[in-house]
Design an enzyme around this catalytic site. Structure first.
Site, PDB file in Angstrom:
ATOM      1  N   THR A  15       0.738  -1.648  -0.188  1.00 25.34           N
ATOM      2  CA  THR A  15      -0.365   0.085  -0.033  1.00 25.34           C
ATOM      3  C   THR A  15       0.554   1.182  -0.103  1.00 25.34           C
ATOM      4  O   THR A  15       0.584   2.063  -0.173  1.00 25.34           O
ATOM      5  CB  THR A  15      -0.960   0.167   1.468  1.00 25.34           C
ATOM      6  OG1 THR A  15      -0.050  -0.058   2.487  1.00 25.34           O
ATOM      7  CG2 THR A  15      -2.018  -1.174   1.167  1.00 25.34           C
ATOM      8  N   GLY A  16       1.919   1.583  -0.217  1.00 24.22           N
ATOM      9  CA  GLY A  16       2.706   2.076   0.391  1.00 24.22           C
ATOM     10  C   GLY A  16       3.528   3.003  -0.805  1.00 24.22           C
ATOM     11  O   GLY A  16       3.225   2.640  -1.860  1.00 24.22           O
ATOM     12  N   ARG A  38      -3.415  -3.151  10.001  1.00 25.45           N
ATOM     13  CA  ARG A  38      -4.578  -1.669   9.242  1.00 25.45           C
ATOM     14  C   ARG A  38      -5.479  -2.540   8.070  1.00 25.45           C
ATOM     15  O   ARG A  38      -6.523  -1.602   8.390  1.00 25.45           O
ATOM     16  CB  ARG A  38      -3.961  -0.994   9.117  1.00 25.45           C
ATOM     17  CG  ARG A  38      -3.535   0.222  10.749  1.00 25.45           C
ATOM     18  CD  ARG A  38      -2.513   1.321  10.614  1.00 25.45           C
ATOM     19  NE  ARG A  38      -1.482   1.986   9.677  1.00 25.45           N
ATOM     20  CZ  ARG A  38       0.067   0.776  10.417  1.00 25.45           C
ATOM     21  NH1 ARG A  38       0.240   1.458  11.477  1.00 25.45           N
ATOM     22  NH2 ARG A  38       0.960   1.171   8.945  1.00 25.45           N
ATOM     23  N   CYS A  73      17.817   5.452  -2.990  1.00 34.69           N
ATOM     24  CA  CYS A  73      17.598   5.596  -4.177  1.00 34.69           C
ATOM     25  C   CYS A  73      17.989   6.842  -4.686  1.00 34.69           C
ATOM     26  O   CYS A  73      18.703   7.331  -5.513  1.00 34.69           O
ATOM     27  CB  CYS A  73      15.365   6.550  -3.573  1.00 34.69           C
ATOM     28  SG  CYS A  73      16.110   7.440  -1.836  1.00 34.69           S
ATOM     29  N   GLN A  89      16.911  15.929  -2.553  1.00 35.99           N
ATOM     30  CA  GLN A  89      15.733  14.908  -2.783  1.00 35.99           C
ATOM     31  C   GLN A  89      14.203  15.287  -2.771  1.00 35.99           C
ATOM     32  O   GLN A  89      14.310  15.769  -2.319  1.00 35.99           O
ATOM     33  CB  GLN A  89      16.455  13.968  -1.993  1.00 35.99           C
ATOM     34  CG  GLN A  89      18.046  12.999  -1.968  1.00 35.99           C
ATOM     35  CD  GLN A  89      18.642  12.161  -1.361  1.00 35.99           C
ATOM     36  OE1 GLN A  89      19.360  12.247  -0.840  1.00 35.99           O
ATOM     37  NE2 GLN A  89      17.611  11.539  -0.109  1.00 35.99           N
ATOM     38  N   SER A 146       9.067  12.297  -2.613  1.00 31.53           N
ATOM     39  CA  SER A 146       8.290  10.792  -2.194  1.00 31.53           C
ATOM     40  C   SER A 146       9.502   9.930  -1.651  1.00 31.53           C
ATOM     41  O   SER A 146       9.036   9.439  -1.566  1.00 31.53           O
ATOM     42  CB  SER A 146       8.209  10.853  -3.857  1.00 31.53           C
ATOM     43  OG  SER A 146       9.053  10.540  -4.357  1.00 31.53           O
ATOM     44  N   GLU A 158      20.707   9.055   6.086  1.00 31.29           N
ATOM     45  CA  GLU A 158      20.999   9.359   4.780  1.00 31.29           C
ATOM     46  C   GLU A 158      22.760   8.855   4.186  1.00 31.29           C
ATOM     47  O   GLU A 158      22.749   9.019   2.974  1.00 31.29           O
ATOM     48  CB  GLU A 158      20.280  10.238   3.840  1.00 31.29           C
ATOM     49  CG  GLU A 158      19.581  10.063   2.311  1.00 31.29           C
ATOM     50  CD  GLU A 158      19.029   9.128   2.061  1.00 31.29           C
ATOM     51  OE1 GLU A 158      18.099   8.602   2.616  1.00 31.29           O
ATOM     52  OE2 GLU A 158      18.651   9.014   0.275  1.00 31.29           O
ATOM     53  N   LYS A 176      24.318   5.861   4.605  1.00 33.26           N
ATOM     54  CA  LYS A 176      23.862   5.245   4.138  1.00 33.26           C
ATOM     55  C   LYS A 176      24.266   5.219   2.793  1.00 33.26           C
ATOM     56  O   LYS A 176      25.268   4.154   1.928  1.00 33.26           O
ATOM     57  CB  LYS A 176      22.213   5.469   3.352  1.00 33.26           C
ATOM     58  CG  LYS A 176      21.606   4.407   4.562  1.00 33.26           C
ATOM     59  CD  LYS A 176      19.997   4.383   4.205  1.00 33.26           C
ATOM     60  CE  LYS A 176      19.136   4.745   5.272  1.00 33.26           C
ATOM     61  NZ  LYS A 176      18.487   4.860   4.538  1.00 33.26           N
ATOM     62  N   HIS A 211      15.910  12.285  -7.797  1.00 31.97           N
ATOM     63  CA  HIS A 211      16.901  12.753  -6.597  1.00 31.97           C
ATOM     64  C   HIS A 211      17.491  13.693  -7.918  1.00 31.97           C
ATOM     65  O   HIS A 211      18.567  12.792  -8.530  1.00 31.97           O
ATOM     66  CB  HIS A 211      17.144  11.907  -5.879  1.00 31.97           C
ATOM     67  CG  HIS A 211      16.613  11.599  -5.026  1.00 31.97           C
ATOM     68  ND1 HIS A 211      15.518  11.775  -5.004  1.00 31.97           N
ATOM     69  CD2 HIS A 211      16.859  10.069  -3.889  1.00 31.97           C
ATOM     70  CE1 HIS A 211      14.549  12.077  -3.306  1.00 31.97           C
ATOM     71  NE2 HIS A 211      15.718  10.557  -3.071  1.00 31.97           N
ATOM     72  N   ASN A 227      13.751   8.124  -7.895  1.00 29.81           N
ATOM     73  CA  ASN A 227      13.888   8.183  -6.903  1.00 29.81           C
ATOM     74  C   ASN A 227      12.369   6.237  -6.415  1.00 29.81           C
ATOM     75  O   ASN A 227      13.319   5.421  -5.638  1.00 29.81           O
ATOM     76  CB  ASN A 227      13.676   8.701  -5.984  1.00 29.81           C
ATOM     77  CG  ASN A 227      12.585   9.184  -6.224  1.00 29.81           C
ATOM     78  OD1 ASN A 227      12.308  10.451  -6.678  1.00 29.81           O
ATOM     79  ND2 ASN A 227      11.547   9.458  -4.463  1.00 29.81           N
TER      80      ASN A 227
HETATM   81  N1  LIG Z   1      10.185   6.447  -0.833  1.00 29.50           N
HETATM   82  C1  LIG Z   1      11.408   6.444  -1.778  1.00 29.50           C
HETATM   83  O1  LIG Z   1      12.137   6.868  -3.106  1.00 29.50           O
HETATM   84  C2  LIG Z   1      11.765   5.121  -1.051  1.00 29.50           C
HETATM   85  C3  LIG Z   1      13.647   4.636  -2.250  1.00 29.50           C
HETATM   86  C4  LIG Z   1      14.220   3.664  -2.031  1.00 29.50           C
HETATM   87  C5  LIG Z   1      13.846   2.854  -0.733  1.00 29.50           C
HETATM   88  N2  LIG Z   1      12.554   3.295   0.006  1.00 29.50           N
HETATM   89  C6  LIG Z   1      12.097   2.356   1.069  1.00 29.50           C
HETATM   90  O2  LIG Z   1      11.046   1.357   0.179  1.00 29.50           O
HETATM   91  C7  LIG Z   1      10.292   1.251   1.669  1.00 29.50           C
HETATM   92  C8  LIG Z   1       9.088   1.839   2.028  1.00 29.50           C
HETATM   93  O3  LIG Z   1       9.487   2.915   1.686  1.00 29.50           O
HETATM   94  P1  LIG Z   1       7.792   3.922   1.156  1.00 29.50           P
HETATM   95  O4  LIG Z   1       8.208   4.961   0.434  1.00 29.50           O
HETATM   96  O5  LIG Z   1       7.111   2.577   0.100  1.00 29.50           O
HETATM   97  O6  LIG Z   1       7.256   3.869   2.461  1.00 29.50           O
HETATM   98  P2  LIG Z   1       5.702   3.861   2.813  1.00 29.50           P
HETATM   99  O7  LIG Z   1       4.645   5.129   2.185  1.00 29.50           O
HETATM  100  O8  LIG Z   1       5.567   4.334   4.743  1.00 29.50           O
HETATM  101  O9  LIG Z   1       4.918   2.442   3.032  1.00 29.50           O
HETATM  102  C9  LIG Z   1       5.349   1.773   4.144  1.00 29.50           C
HETATM  103  C10 LIG Z   1       4.580   0.030   3.829  1.00 29.50           C
HETATM  104  O10 LIG Z   1       4.798  -0.745   4.254  1.00 29.50           O
HETATM  105  C11 LIG Z   1       3.102  -1.305   5.214  1.00 29.50           C
HETATM  106  N3  LIG Z   1       3.659  -0.827   7.106  1.00 29.50           N
HETATM  107  C12 LIG Z   1       3.493  -0.561   8.043  1.00 29.50           C
HETATM  108  N4  LIG Z   1       4.001  -1.453   9.423  1.00 29.50           N
HETATM  109  C13 LIG Z   1       4.228  -2.460   8.357  1.00 29.50           C
HETATM  110  C14 LIG Z   1       4.114  -3.660   9.291  1.00 29.50           C
HETATM  111  N5  LIG Z   1       3.755  -3.746  10.439  1.00 29.50           N
HETATM  112  N6  LIG Z   1       3.708  -5.022   8.804  1.00 29.50           N
HETATM  113  C15 LIG Z   1       3.715  -4.693   7.787  1.00 29.50           C
HETATM  114  N7  LIG Z   1       3.519  -4.236   6.932  1.00 29.50           N
HETATM  115  C16 LIG Z   1       3.145  -3.071   7.691  1.00 29.50           C
HETATM  116  C17 LIG Z   1       3.059   0.132   5.261  1.00 29.50           C
HETATM  117  O11 LIG Z   1       1.474  -0.413   5.316  1.00 29.50           O
HETATM  118  P3  LIG Z   1      -0.316  -0.069   5.344  1.00 29.50           P
HETATM  119  O12 LIG Z   1      -0.948   0.734   5.091  1.00 29.50           O
HETATM  120  O13 LIG Z   1      -0.793  -0.713   5.844  1.00 29.50           O
HETATM  121  O14 LIG Z   1       0.592   0.951   6.461  1.00 29.50           O
HETATM  122  C18 LIG Z   1       2.706   0.340   3.522  1.00 29.50           C
HETATM  123  O15 LIG Z   1       2.419  -0.910   2.420  1.00 29.50           O
HETATM  124  C19 LIG Z   1      11.836   1.752   2.955  1.00 29.50           C
HETATM  125  O16 LIG Z   1      12.170   0.747   3.735  1.00 29.50           O
HETATM  126  C20 LIG Z   1      12.304   2.857   1.875  1.00 29.50           C
HETATM  127  O17 LIG Z   1      13.251   3.581   2.833  1.00 29.50           O
HETATM  128  C21 LIG Z   1      12.022   3.942  -0.509  1.00 29.50           C
END
Ligand SMILES: NC(=O)c1ccc[n+]([C@@H]2O[C@H](COP(=O)([O-])OP(=O)(O)OC[C@H]3O[C@@H](n4cnc5c(N)ncnc54)[C@H](OP(=O)(O)O)[C@@H]3O)[C@@H](O)[C@H]2O)c1
Length: 358
Positions: free
Chosen positions: A13-14, A40, A149, A176, A179, A202, A205, A242, A326
């Site tokens: 969903t994220g 949730r 990213c 950056q 999103s 960041e 990393k 980015h 990203n």
């Molecule tokens: N955004 C970027 O550009 C980017 C780039 C590279 C890497 N990342 C990495 O990718 C990962 C996700 O990032 P995002 O930006 O997609 O985050 P996000 O939008 O906050 O989404 C988080 C996801 O994790 C789920 N979640 C939360 N708690 C959970 C639990 N206890 N068990 C199972 N699922 C759970 C959430 O579900 P609900 O909707 O149910 O809460 C949602 O689907 C992170 O590690 C981030 O650092 C992100």
């Protein structure tokens, strides 16, 4: 005609989970069969649980799917994971132990000595590390990660230069997109008309991951690139993409033409036919004011790193600008191309077959 591999998405969903859905819906090798998120969302239809944020509609088939509990017992054997690092640290090993190939976006295991941190164009050979993971021997499962990213665009631009001339020092300052912090991310009141000169963890990393990615596999270990590096990371009011200002010191001198040639001739995956890999991984933009996120983030379907503004640097040898998308090249697209590489190497086959071959 081969049937597709069924795959699951953890964190569906994220922000990154939605990109997975967008990029995988018509994928020639993979078929989305399972979606999971937090408690949730579990038990709800995807369209009721997810606030869809992308500019293409959520596929109807996916919208009607029910979100499963984030447990390995019902999951397919290939799982793309887009979870926060703290959750991934606990959850990804459980899926690997249950025999899943976990293709992860999170930082939780990127620096683990037995976990490959991979960009297929840069360090495909590092995938051999999965054979050091105990899950691989016990159940066939393993974890493979893609980089942060902001590290990914930088490293794609550096690799062709490193190969030909060696790199001794790297300075980078990032701009950056919002999103990158997931949804809802940084509050609008904090980012509009503003620059936030801090993104937690960041810079660390970027530095660690860049040197691991450009490192060499020696025996069972990755020896990081022995370069000095300094990163400054900033959040800016850009939606996606980015942008990074980079300066480098080389081991052997190079002309501007030689550097441009190194980028132009960088086709390490040529002939492998990975569906998501861009034909030109590093795209040079000659205009003096490019790359720009609004205009260039989708080059190579969002999978290319765009470079521009190559000129000599008063402190180090050369400086340039690099841009990458990203949530596509920096997240979901990176994991998908990793999975395509794993498939092409036979690493997505059931473990019994792999064991029989060994
Ligand atoms: N955004 C970027 O550009 C980017 C780039 C590279 C890497 N990342 C990495 O990718 C990962 C996700 O990032 P995002 O930006 O997609 O985050 P996000 O939008 O906050 O989404 C988080 C996801 O994790 C789920 N979640 C939360 N708690 C959970 C639990 N206890 N068990 C199972 N699922 C759970 C959430 O579900 P609900 O909707 O149910 O809460 C949602 O689907 C992170 O590690 C981030 O650092 C992100």
């Amino acid at each position: 005609m081969h049937s597709k591999h069924e795959i699951g998405i953890l964190g569906a969903t994220g922000m990154v989970g939605q990109r997975f859905i967008q990029l995988l819906e018509n994928h020639p090798w993979f078929q989305i069969a399972w979606l999971a998120a937090s408690d949730r969302s579990s038990g709800k239809r995807y369209e009721d649980a997810a606030k869809w944020r992308l500019d293409t509609p959520c596929p109807e088939r996916i919208a009607k799917m029910t979100i499963s509990p984030a447990e390995p017992d019902t999951a397919p054997k290939i799982v793309f994971a887009a979870l926060d690092a703290d959750i991934a640290r606990e959850m990804e090993p459980r899926f690997a132990a249950a025999g899943c190939a976990v293709v992860s976006n999170s930082s939780a295991f990127r620096m683990h000595p037995n976990v490959p941190l991979v960009i297929p164009e840069v360090n495909a050979s590092h995938l051999r590390l999965i054979e050091n993971q105990t899950w691989r021997h016990d159940s066939g499962g393993y974890i493979v990660t893609n980089p942060n990213c902001s590290a990914i665009g930088l490293v794609m631009a550096l690799k062709p230069i490193q190969e030909r001339f060696g790199i001794e020092q790297i300075f980078v300052a990032t701009m950056q997109a919002v999103s990158g912090a997931g949804y809802p991310g940084v509050a609008s009141m904090d980012i509009l008309g503003n620059v936030v000169p801090f993104i937690k963890n960041e810079e660390e990393k970027m530095q660690e991951e860049t040197l691991k990615l450009l490192g060499t596999l020696q025996g069972d270990k990755i020896v990081p690139l022995p370069a000095r590096m300094s990163a400054h990371c900033n959040r800016v009011a850009v939606e996606d993409g980015h942008t990074e200002s980079v300066s480098i010191k080389l081991s052997r001198s190079a002309t501007r033409e030689q550097l441009l040639e190194a980028w132009a001739e960088f086709h390490p995956l040529a002939g492998q036919d990975l569906p998501t890999a861009p034909a030109q991984p590093v795209e040079w933009l000659a205009a003096e004011d490019r790359p720009q996120p609004r205009l260039d983030k989708n080059r190579g379907n969002g999978m290319a790193a765009s470079v521009g503004r190559l000129r000599s640097c008063g402190l180090l040898d050369w400086k340039f600008t690099v841009l990458s998308h990203n949530t596509i090249r920096g997240a979901a697209g990176a994991a998908i191309v990793n999975a395509e590489l794993l498939k092409s190497l036979g690493k997505l086959e059931p473990v019994a077959l792999a064991a029989a071959r060994a």
